[in-house]
Motif scaffolding. Sequence first.
Motif, PDB file in Angstrom:
ATOM      1  N   UNK A   1       0.832  -1.200   0.000  1.00 50.18           N
ATOM      2  CA  UNK A   1       0.000   0.000   0.000  1.00 50.18           C
ATOM      3  C   UNK A   1       0.865   1.247   0.000  1.00 50.18           C
ATOM      4  N   UNK A   2       0.228   2.366  -0.272  1.00 46.69           N
ATOM      5  CA  UNK A   2       0.917   3.651  -0.301  1.00 46.69           C
ATOM      6  C   UNK A   2       0.483   4.559   0.838  1.00 46.69           C
ATOM      7  N   UNK A   3       0.064   3.978   1.926  1.00 44.10           N
ATOM      8  CA  UNK A   3      -0.306   4.767   3.104  1.00 44.10           C
ATOM      9  C   UNK A   3       0.966   5.268   3.787  1.00 44.10           C
ATOM     10  N   UNK A   4       0.853   6.327   4.580  1.00 44.93           N
ATOM     11  CA  UNK A   4       2.009   6.762   5.365  1.00 44.93           C
ATOM     12  C   UNK A   4       2.494   5.629   6.265  1.00 44.93           C
ATOM     13  N   UNK A   5       3.703   5.712   6.770  1.00 44.68           N
ATOM     14  CA  UNK A   5       4.205   4.663   7.667  1.00 44.68           C
ATOM     15  C   UNK A   5       3.234   4.444   8.828  1.00 44.68           C
ATOM     16  N   UNK A   6       2.909   3.192   9.057  1.00 41.90           N
ATOM     17  CA  UNK A   6       1.995   2.850  10.145  1.00 41.90           C
ATOM     18  C   UNK A   6       2.766   2.822  11.460  1.00 41.90           C
ATOM     19  N   UNK A   7       2.036   2.915  12.572  1.00 41.69           N
ATOM     20  CA  UNK A   7       2.701   2.846  13.879  1.00 41.69           C
ATOM     21  C   UNK A   7       3.477   1.541  14.054  1.00 41.69           C
ATOM     22  N   UNK A   8       2.933   0.380  13.653  1.00 41.23           N
ATOM     23  CA  UNK A   8       3.755  -0.839  13.778  1.00 41.23           C
ATOM     24  C   UNK A   8       5.041  -0.783  12.949  1.00 41.23           C
ATOM     25  N   UNK A   9       4.975  -0.230  11.725  1.00 40.64           N
ATOM     26  CA  UNK A   9       6.197  -0.097  10.913  1.00 40.64           C
ATOM     27  C   UNK A   9       7.204   0.813  11.609  1.00 40.64           C
ATOM     28  N   UNK A  10       6.728   1.929  12.110  1.00 40.89           N
ATOM     29  CA  UNK A  10       7.616   2.886  12.781  1.00 40.89           C
ATOM     30  C   UNK A  10       8.254   2.233  13.997  1.00 40.89           C
ATOM     31  N   UNK A  11       7.459   1.556  14.817  1.00 39.41           N
ATOM     32  CA  UNK A  11       7.977   0.907  16.025  1.00 39.41           C
ATOM     33  C   UNK A  11       8.978  -0.190  15.679  1.00 39.41           C
ATOM     34  N   UNK A  12       8.619  -1.058  14.732  1.00 35.98           N
ATOM     35  CA  UNK A  12       9.491  -2.190  14.388  1.00 35.98           C
ATOM     36  C   UNK A  12      10.842  -1.726  13.857  1.00 35.98           C
ATOM     37  N   UNK A  13      10.840  -0.729  12.969  1.00 37.77           N
ATOM     38  CA  UNK A  13      12.110  -0.268  12.409  1.00 37.77           C
ATOM     39  C   UNK A  13      12.925   0.512  13.423  1.00 37.77           C
ATOM     40  N   UNK A  14      12.250   1.265  14.290  1.00 38.25           N
ATOM     41  CA  UNK A  14      12.983   1.961  15.354  1.00 38.25           C
ATOM     42  C   UNK A  14      13.650   0.952  16.278  1.00 38.25           C
ATOM     43  N   UNK A  15      12.928  -0.086  16.654  1.00 38.67           N
ATOM     44  CA  UNK A  15      13.483  -1.129  17.519  1.00 38.67           C
ATOM     45  C   UNK A  15      14.638  -1.863  16.828  1.00 38.67           C
ATOM     46  N   UNK A  16      14.441  -2.260  15.591  1.00 38.87           N
ATOM     47  CA  UNK A  16      15.491  -2.992  14.871  1.00 38.87           C
ATOM     48  C   UNK A  16      16.752  -2.145  14.721  1.00 38.87           C
TER      49      UNK A  16
END
Length: 143
Positions: free
Chosen positions: A75-90
Amino acid sequence: MAELNRPPAPRAFRYLLDPIFLGASCLFGANRFFLKARFGSRLPFLRSHWNDCYLIPVALPLLLWIFRKTRLRSHDAPPTWPEIFQWTLLWSLLFEGVFPLFFKLGTADWRDVLCYAAGAALAGYFWNKPGSSAASHSPALHR
């Protein structure tokens, strides 16, 4: 008549043209090439942590754009909260744990993680701002 009162259709996330990405990239560059050299000795935050605040606002749109082009993102939605959290954690685990500990690359600093999280929270708020026409919780963008 009902068509006149219909809310505007949600806009797709603009990835590398996103205003948060562009603004954060400019601030990152300004600090990297001008502010740090000029004021870093008087303002240690500019030297040590300022650019860490821009990890998510700068890197995540680029990564998600690559994922979209390679069809790993549907999808072309803005970054979702789970995406933001997962990449920040990683990225926090890699940059402040794995790389310094196992590869002797960089220095582990818990304050960097706070800066990553602060930048992620601020960018995430604007990307997912309630009432925003491009908020990632919009069902129209998740088809």
